[in-house]
Design a protein around this motif. Structure first.
Motif, PDB file in Angstrom:
ATOM      1  N   ALA A  76      26.733  -4.038 -28.373  1.00 19.99           N
ATOM      2  CA  ALA A  76      26.189  -2.627 -27.828  1.00 19.99           C
ATOM      3  C   ALA A  76      24.938  -2.743 -27.570  1.00 19.99           C
ATOM      4  CB  ALA A  76      26.812  -1.393 -28.655  1.00 19.99           C
ATOM      5  N   LEU A  77      24.304  -3.075 -28.702  1.00 22.46           N
ATOM      6  CA  LEU A  77      22.904  -3.382 -28.567  1.00 22.46           C
ATOM      7  C   LEU A  77      22.126  -4.381 -27.636  1.00 22.46           C
ATOM      8  CD1 LEU A  77      21.851  -2.507 -32.313  1.00 22.46           C
ATOM      9  CD2 LEU A  77      21.833  -1.113 -30.390  1.00 22.46           C
ATOM     10  N   PHE A  78      23.081  -5.547 -27.403  1.00 19.62           N
ATOM     11  CA  PHE A  78      22.601  -6.539 -26.441  1.00 19.62           C
ATOM     12  C   PHE A  78      22.892  -5.683 -25.123  1.00 19.62           C
ATOM     13  CE2 PHE A  78      23.425 -10.822 -28.144  1.00 19.62           C
ATOM     14  CZ  PHE A  78      22.697 -10.710 -29.044  1.00 19.62           C
ATOM     15  N   ALA A  79      23.757  -5.023 -24.966  1.00 21.72           N
ATOM     16  CA  ALA A  79      23.653  -4.184 -23.559  1.00 21.72           C
ATOM     17  C   ALA A  79      22.626  -3.046 -23.254  1.00 21.72           C
ATOM     18  CB  ALA A  79      25.005  -3.427 -23.658  1.00 21.72           C
ATOM     19  N   ARG A  80      22.262  -2.562 -24.374  1.00 24.43           N
ATOM     20  CA  ARG A  80      21.024  -1.649 -24.214  1.00 24.43           C
ATOM     21  C   ARG A  80      19.748  -2.789 -23.859  1.00 24.43           C
ATOM     22  NH1 ARG A  80      18.293   2.396 -28.533  1.00 24.43           N
ATOM     23  NH2 ARG A  80      16.629   3.241 -27.234  1.00 24.43           N
ATOM     24  N   ALA A  81      19.805  -3.747 -24.552  1.00 23.32           N
ATOM     25  CA  ALA A  81      18.528  -4.734 -24.494  1.00 23.32           C
ATOM     26  C   ALA A  81      18.343  -5.344 -22.941  1.00 23.32           C
ATOM     27  CB  ALA A  81      18.441  -5.847 -25.524  1.00 23.32           C
ATOM     28  N   VAL A  82      19.434  -5.316 -22.525  1.00 19.48           N
ATOM     29  CA  VAL A  82      19.276  -5.999 -20.973  1.00 19.48           C
ATOM     30  C   VAL A  82      18.992  -4.975 -19.892  1.00 19.48           C
ATOM     31  CG1 VAL A  82      20.896  -7.975 -21.450  1.00 19.48           C
ATOM     32  CG2 VAL A  82      22.050  -6.165 -20.456  1.00 19.48           C
ATOM     33  N   LEU A  83      18.996  -3.759 -20.061  1.00 20.89           N
ATOM     34  CA  LEU A  83      18.716  -2.796 -19.245  1.00 20.89           C
ATOM     35  C   LEU A  83      17.347  -2.787 -18.656  1.00 20.89           C
ATOM     36  CD1 LEU A  83      19.690   0.654 -21.387  1.00 20.89           C
ATOM     37  CD2 LEU A  83      20.886  -0.412 -19.025  1.00 20.89           C
ATOM     38  N   PRO A  84      17.072  -2.664 -17.245  1.00 16.81           N
ATOM     39  CA  PRO A  84      17.946  -1.879 -16.515  1.00 16.81           C
ATOM     40  C   PRO A  84      19.031  -2.892 -15.947  1.00 16.81           C
ATOM     41  CG  PRO A  84      15.995  -2.565 -15.152  1.00 16.81           C
ATOM     42  CD  PRO A  84      15.788  -3.103 -16.841  1.00 16.81           C
ATOM     43  N   GLY A  85      19.353  -4.114 -16.324  1.00 13.36           N
ATOM     44  CA  GLY A  85      20.125  -4.984 -15.795  1.00 13.36           C
ATOM     45  C   GLY A  85      21.854  -4.487 -16.319  1.00 13.36           C
ATOM     46  N   GLU A  86      22.890  -4.914 -15.778  1.00 19.53           N
ATOM     47  CA  GLU A  86      24.135  -4.545 -16.196  1.00 19.53           C
ATOM     48  C   GLU A  86      24.528  -5.318 -17.365  1.00 19.53           C
ATOM     49  OE1 GLU A  86      26.264  -2.105 -14.722  1.00 19.53           O
ATOM     50  OE2 GLU A  86      24.468  -1.749 -13.685  1.00 19.53           O
ATOM     51  N   PRO A  87      25.312  -4.725 -18.400  1.00 13.81           N
ATOM     52  CA  PRO A  87      25.793  -5.536 -19.528  1.00 13.81           C
ATOM     53  C   PRO A  87      26.932  -6.147 -19.139  1.00 13.81           C
ATOM     54  CG  PRO A  87      26.774  -3.154 -19.391  1.00 13.81           C
ATOM     55  CD  PRO A  87      25.849  -3.274 -18.056  1.00 13.81           C
ATOM     56  N   SER A 153      12.691  -9.335 -32.270  1.00 11.97           N
ATOM     57  CA  SER A 153      11.955 -10.328 -32.053  1.00 11.97           C
ATOM     58  C   SER A 153      11.335 -10.323 -30.591  1.00 11.97           C
ATOM     59  CB  SER A 153      12.661 -11.520 -32.388  1.00 11.97           C
ATOM     60  OG  SER A 153      13.504 -11.950 -31.318  1.00 11.97           O
ATOM     61  N   PRO A 154      10.518 -10.985 -30.059  1.00  6.43           N
ATOM     62  CA  PRO A 154       9.960 -10.934 -28.488  1.00  6.43           C
ATOM     63  C   PRO A 154      11.217 -11.722 -27.900  1.00  6.43           C
ATOM     64  CG  PRO A 154       8.260 -11.834 -30.072  1.00  6.43           C
ATOM     65  CD  PRO A 154       9.400 -11.443 -30.757  1.00  6.43           C
ATOM     66  N   ASP A 155      11.911 -12.735 -28.518  1.00  8.89           N
ATOM     67  CA  ASP A 155      13.020 -13.290 -27.665  1.00  8.89           C
ATOM     68  C   ASP A 155      14.070 -12.209 -27.095  1.00  8.89           C
ATOM     69  OD1 ASP A 155      12.465 -15.847 -28.075  1.00  8.89           O
ATOM     70  OD2 ASP A 155      13.543 -16.154 -29.745  1.00  8.89           O
ATOM     71  N   ARG A 156      14.217 -11.140 -27.486  1.00 10.27           N
ATOM     72  CA  ARG A 156      15.162 -10.052 -27.258  1.00 10.27           C
ATOM     73  C   ARG A 156      14.786  -9.739 -25.477  1.00 10.27           C
ATOM     74  NH1 ARG A 156      12.896  -5.863 -28.802  1.00 10.27           N
ATOM     75  NH2 ARG A 156      11.980  -5.100 -26.766  1.00 10.27           N
ATOM     76  N   GLN A 157      13.657  -9.877 -25.338  1.00 11.70           N
ATOM     77  CA  GLN A 157      13.278  -9.518 -23.995  1.00 11.70           C
ATOM     78  C   GLN A 157      13.583 -10.695 -22.897  1.00 11.70           C
ATOM     79  OE1 GLN A 157       9.114  -9.291 -24.256  1.00 11.70           O
ATOM     80  NE2 GLN A 157       8.920  -7.532 -25.275  1.00 11.70           N
ATOM     81  N   ARG A 158      14.195 -11.754 -23.374  1.00 10.30           N
ATOM     82  CA  ARG A 158      14.739 -12.925 -22.524  1.00 10.30           C
ATOM     83  C   ARG A 158      16.215 -12.731 -22.504  1.00 10.30           C
ATOM     84  NH1 ARG A 158      13.975 -18.403 -24.131  1.00 10.30           N
ATOM     85  NH2 ARG A 158      13.890 -17.968 -26.288  1.00 10.30           N
ATOM     86  N   LEU A 159      16.865 -11.773 -23.165  1.00  8.20           N
ATOM     87  CA  LEU A 159      18.427 -11.776 -23.300  1.00  8.20           C
ATOM     88  C   LEU A 159      18.694 -11.160 -21.771  1.00  8.20           C
ATOM     89  CD1 LEU A 159      20.719 -11.663 -25.257  1.00  8.20           C
ATOM     90  CD2 LEU A 159      20.361  -9.449 -25.434  1.00  8.20           C
ATOM     91  N   ARG A 160      19.960 -11.592 -21.364  1.00  7.87           N
ATOM     92  CA  ARG A 160      20.365 -11.268 -20.167  1.00  7.87           C
ATOM     93  C   ARG A 160      21.990 -11.659 -20.173  1.00  7.87           C
ATOM     94  NH1 ARG A 160      15.785 -10.633 -19.765  1.00  7.87           N
ATOM     95  NH2 ARG A 160      14.328 -11.178 -18.065  1.00  7.87           N
ATOM     96  N   ALA A 161      22.535 -10.680 -19.370  1.00  9.92           N
ATOM     97  CA  ALA A 161      24.064 -10.902 -19.289  1.00  9.92           C
ATOM     98  C   ALA A 161      24.503 -11.452 -18.004  1.00  9.92           C
ATOM     99  CB  ALA A 161      24.682  -9.460 -19.224  1.00  9.92           C
TER     100      ALA A 161
END
Length: 202
Positions: A76-87, A153-161
């Protein structure tokens, strides 16, 4: 997967990736059984970096339910982290509310208190590390702490689905033009786009 990521990111991603494409158009769950969770933990020595000893680890149904709850919060938090991209499409329609996900991770992380442990070898500066106060930490606490550290961490900004056909994975973007979690997903996406273009012109 990314070779350069830290132990927190690797463990959090690995937990999220236990939900995966099954190769037949559906979604598989590596943590569907206690045996699946036991095997998954034993294959990950990095859990030791989070205060959990994987060797000889065996779970019961209560452990399995707790880990699956942590995974639901992480996804759920990964889905939030990739916004505005789709989960990930695997659970986009049934994500835990963000507030509940944060509360679950914090609650689980608190299950295993730590204490500072000093070590000071000759010829080196003193080092302090955090270790579980009671020997082995709870598995769910180790997983929750890894997820919290990664998400902060800053790595969160690189997270994508990954949105290649049939893929449900999350990944860390290695370079600006990367769209897919792995080359095979990029190939499938390009083939799908090619077929879609030809359908429109036919």
């Amino acid at each position: 997967m990314n070779a350069s990521i830290g132990a927190d990111a690797r463990l959090a991603l690995d937990l999220a990736l236990t939900v995966r494409h099954d190769g037949h158009g559906g979604v598989a769950d590596d943590l569907a059984t206690v045996e699946g969770l036991t095997a998954w933990v034993r294959e990950r020595p990095e859990t030791g970096a989070h205060g959990f000893e994987a060797r000889g680890f065996v779970v019961d149904d209560t452990d399995l339910a707790a880990v699956r709850e942590v995974r639901a919060a992480v996804r759920a938090l990964f889905a939030r982290a990739v916004l505005p991209g789709e989960p990930s499409p695997a659970d986009a329609a049934r994500l835990m509310p963000v507030r509940d996900a944060v509360e679950r991770l914090n609650t689980r992380a608190a299950l295993a208190p730590t204490v500072p442990v000093l070590s000071w070898t000759e010829g080196a500066d003193p080092v302090v590390r955090q270790e579980p106060a009671h020997g082995d930490a709870e598995l769910t606490a180790a997983l929750a702490r890894a997820a919290i550290a990664f998400l902060a961490s800053p790595d969160r900004q690189r997270l994508r689905a990954c949105h290649a056909p049939r893929c449900v994975r999350y990944f860390l973007k290695d370079h600006p033009r990367q769209e897919w979690c792995k080359p095979s997903c990029g190939n499938r996406a390009r083939v799908a786009r090619h077929h879609e273009r030809h359908k429109k012109t036919a």
